[in-house]
Write a protein that holds these residues in place. Structure first.
Motif, PDB file in Angstrom:
ATOM      1  N   GLN A 262      22.127  54.785  16.303  1.00  0.00           N
ATOM      2  CA  GLN A 262      21.762  56.086  15.399  1.00  0.00           C
ATOM      3  C   GLN A 262      20.670  55.756  14.643  1.00  0.00           C
ATOM      4  O   GLN A 262      20.798  54.928  13.778  1.00  0.00           O
ATOM      5  CB  GLN A 262      22.791  56.760  14.747  1.00  0.00           C
ATOM      6  CG  GLN A 262      22.448  58.194  13.983  1.00  0.00           C
ATOM      7  CD  GLN A 262      23.594  58.575  13.367  1.00  0.00           C
ATOM      8  OE1 GLN A 262      24.850  57.867  13.369  1.00  0.00           O
ATOM      9  NE2 GLN A 262      23.732  60.139  13.184  1.00  0.00           N
ATOM     10  N   CYS A 263      19.310  56.571  14.749  1.00  0.00           N
ATOM     11  CA  CYS A 263      18.261  56.162  13.881  1.00  0.00           C
ATOM     12  C   CYS A 263      18.395  56.477  12.366  1.00  0.00           C
ATOM     13  O   CYS A 263      18.906  57.419  12.008  1.00  0.00           O
ATOM     14  CB  CYS A 263      17.099  57.135  14.502  1.00  0.00           C
ATOM     15  SG  CYS A 263      15.562  56.970  13.506  1.00  0.00           S
TER      16      CYS A 263
ATOM     17  N   ALA B 275      16.301  56.993  10.161  1.00  0.00           N
ATOM     18  CA  ALA B 275      15.358  58.076   9.763  1.00  0.00           C
ATOM     19  C   ALA B 275      15.660  59.443  10.020  1.00  0.00           C
ATOM     20  O   ALA B 275      15.639  60.178   9.207  1.00  0.00           O
ATOM     21  CB  ALA B 275      13.938  57.739  10.340  1.00  0.00           C
ATOM     22  N   CYS B 276      16.043  59.603  11.270  1.00  0.00           N
ATOM     23  CA  CYS B 276      16.241  60.980  11.598  1.00  0.00           C
ATOM     24  C   CYS B 276      17.669  61.390  12.189  1.00  0.00           C
ATOM     25  O   CYS B 276      17.812  62.369  12.539  1.00  0.00           O
ATOM     26  CB  CYS B 276      15.181  61.399  12.517  1.00  0.00           C
ATOM     27  SG  CYS B 276      15.428  60.685  14.330  1.00  0.00           S
ATOM     28  N   GLY B 277      18.351  60.172  12.533  1.00  0.00           N
ATOM     29  CA  GLY B 277      19.709  60.501  12.964  1.00  0.00           C
ATOM     30  C   GLY B 277      19.831  60.644  14.659  1.00  0.00           C
ATOM     31  O   GLY B 277      20.923  60.615  15.085  1.00  0.00           O
ATOM     32  N   SER B 278      18.657  60.584  15.211  1.00  0.00           N
ATOM     33  CA  SER B 278      18.679  60.812  16.674  1.00  0.00           C
ATOM     34  C   SER B 278      19.411  59.559  17.207  1.00  0.00           C
ATOM     35  O   SER B 278      19.121  58.348  16.783  1.00  0.00           O
ATOM     36  CB  SER B 278      17.224  60.835  17.196  1.00  0.00           C
ATOM     37  OG  SER B 278      17.129  60.756  18.588  1.00  0.00           O
TER      38      SER B 278
ATOM     39  N   HIS C 212      17.086  56.226  22.068  1.00  0.00           N
ATOM     40  CA  HIS C 212      15.909  55.173  21.626  1.00  0.00           C
ATOM     41  C   HIS C 212      15.582  54.141  22.781  1.00  0.00           C
ATOM     42  O   HIS C 212      16.123  54.194  23.958  1.00  0.00           O
ATOM     43  CB  HIS C 212      16.727  54.322  20.389  1.00  0.00           C
ATOM     44  CG  HIS C 212      17.751  53.656  21.392  1.00  0.00           C
ATOM     45  ND1 HIS C 212      19.148  54.013  21.761  1.00  0.00           N
ATOM     46  CD2 HIS C 212      17.919  52.170  21.512  1.00  0.00           C
ATOM     47  CE1 HIS C 212      19.954  53.226  22.129  1.00  0.00           C
ATOM     48  NE2 HIS C 212      19.377  51.988  22.154  1.00  0.00           N
TER      49      HIS C 212
ATOM     50  N   CYS D  32      13.238  54.395  17.789  1.00  0.00           N
ATOM     51  CA  CYS D  32      13.770  55.772  18.037  1.00  0.00           C
ATOM     52  C   CYS D  32      12.833  56.580  18.871  1.00  0.00           C
ATOM     53  O   CYS D  32      11.497  56.562  18.588  1.00  0.00           O
ATOM     54  CB  CYS D  32      13.794  56.440  16.839  1.00  0.00           C
ATOM     55  SG  CYS D  32      14.326  58.228  16.696  1.00  0.00           S
TER      56      CYS D  32
ATOM     57  N   SER E 165      12.704  59.909  19.106  1.00  0.00           N
ATOM     58  CA  SER E 165      12.412  61.125  18.392  1.00  0.00           C
ATOM     59  C   SER E 165      11.165  60.795  17.286  1.00  0.00           C
ATOM     60  O   SER E 165      10.136  61.730  17.366  1.00  0.00           O
ATOM     61  CB  SER E 165      13.617  61.700  17.874  1.00  0.00           C
ATOM     62  OG  SER E 165      14.368  61.874  18.996  1.00  0.00           O
ATOM     63  N   CYS E 166      11.440  60.042  16.365  1.00  0.00           N
ATOM     64  CA  CYS E 166      10.428  59.880  15.400  1.00  0.00           C
ATOM     65  C   CYS E 166       9.636  58.687  15.470  1.00  0.00           C
ATOM     66  O   CYS E 166       8.714  58.559  14.645  1.00  0.00           O
ATOM     67  CB  CYS E 166      11.202  60.023  14.220  1.00  0.00           C
ATOM     68  SG  CYS E 166      12.178  58.492  13.735  1.00  0.00           S
TER      69      CYS E 166
ATOM     70  N   HIS F 191      10.605  55.866  14.709  1.00  0.00           N
ATOM     71  CA  HIS F 191      11.048  54.712  13.765  1.00  0.00           C
ATOM     72  C   HIS F 191      11.503  53.271  14.456  1.00  0.00           C
ATOM     73  O   HIS F 191      12.167  53.597  15.127  1.00  0.00           O
ATOM     74  CB  HIS F 191      12.087  55.333  12.766  1.00  0.00           C
ATOM     75  CG  HIS F 191      12.504  54.387  11.610  1.00  0.00           C
ATOM     76  ND1 HIS F 191      11.538  54.059  10.408  1.00  0.00           N
ATOM     77  CD2 HIS F 191      13.625  53.715  11.479  1.00  0.00           C
ATOM     78  CE1 HIS F 191      12.292  53.105   9.854  1.00  0.00           C
ATOM     79  NE2 HIS F 191      13.555  52.827  10.199  1.00  0.00           N
TER      80      HIS F 191
END
Length: 276
Positions: A35-36, A38-41, A44, A55, A57-58, A60
């Motif tokens: 789980q990221c 930074a954004c919770g996504s 990965h 991640c 999504s972002c 990170h």
């Protein structure tokens, strides 16, 4: 809760490679999958060349060791895991010199590793609160010097010690190295290690009268030769702590004393947990 026992051979089989160690850390850090931070996504990819999770999504990137005991370490995880095993499995503890020889690192690296491990031990023990009937006393730790002994002895570090009393003996223990035994340090120690309203037994030292502000204070003026009758468990604990420090480490600097107190308490409290 009975704590599982693992042999040296089994430990080596489980954690004998960097990949195995990293896998365990990932499972502990993300038990339900990545789980990221930074954004919770949860989507990965893994950048193998840099050993980073990225991640989707972002974008990170994060290492499995980031913000952990092993943060930014250049020492292989296998050696860290060995250090943890050797520190935890030997009831007498292990010195930096002996650890450095066992895992093949410099004395300074071994010293820093042990400091981080002891810090983690202290963080773990901070979740416990002593309760019910508690014996509370102070002691002094330091090298041998000529002159006065005990309270007021020059060059020694005062330590506050509290231990639960249970039917089968001692319960959880807490220790804190302080600058002086005074109302402020006593109050701070009690607030951190126990809930209000406990029954606390002391030897009636005036500085310990702060106990009565939030707790039931049972105090009795006791001469040194009878102190162990009124506070038997805390005096046993003090003796064991001093044997632990002098036996394995041959004494420690007052600047680093709290590290060794944390290790002693962690070891003892694990033994209490294993019999619950």
């Amino acid at each position: 809760m009975k704590m599982p026992v693992i042999s040296l051979v089994e430990w080596q089989k489980r954690f004998g490679t960097e990949k195995a160690c990293a896998r365990v850390l990932a499972d502990v850090r993300w038990p339900e999958g990545f789980q990221c931070p930074a954004c919770g996504s949860k989507k990965h990819s893994f950048v193998a060349t840099r050993k980073l999770y990225q991640c989707s999504s972002c974008r990170h990137q994060v290492s499995v060791t980031a913000d952990t005991l092993f943060h930014a370490t250049k020492i292989p995880l296998v050696k860290w895991f060995w250090a943890i095993y050797l520190t935890a499995s030997d009831k007498g503890g292990i010195s930096a010199l002996r650890l450095s020889k066992h895992i093949g690192v410099s004395w300074l690296s071994a010293r820093r590793m042990l400091k981080k491990i002891r810090t983690a031990m202290a963080h773990r023990d901070s979740i416990y609160r002593l309760n019910k009937l508690i014996e509370f006393d102070d002691t002094y730790v330091g090298g041998k010097r000529a002159g006065k002994r005990g309270r007021g002895a020059e060059g020694k570090k005062p330590v506050l010690v509290a231990v639960e009393t249970r039917e089968k003996g001692a319960g959880f223990v807490a220790m804190k190295a302080v600058g002086t035994v005074a109302k402020e340090t006593v109050s701070s120690f009690l607030a951190f290690h126990m809930q209000p309203g406990q029954t606390i037994r002391t030897d009636a030292l005036p500085a310990l009268n702060a106990v009565g502000e939030d707790h039931i204070h049972e105090k009795k003026v006791t001469p040194p030769h009878k102190a162990s009758e009124w506070l038997p468990l805390v005096h046993i604990m003090i003796g064991n702590m001093k044997k632990f420090i002098n036996g394995t480490f041959h004494g420690v600097s007052s600047n680093y004393l709290q590290e060794y107190l944390d290790e002693f308490c962690y070891r003892f409290n694990r033994s209490v947990l294993s019999h619950l």
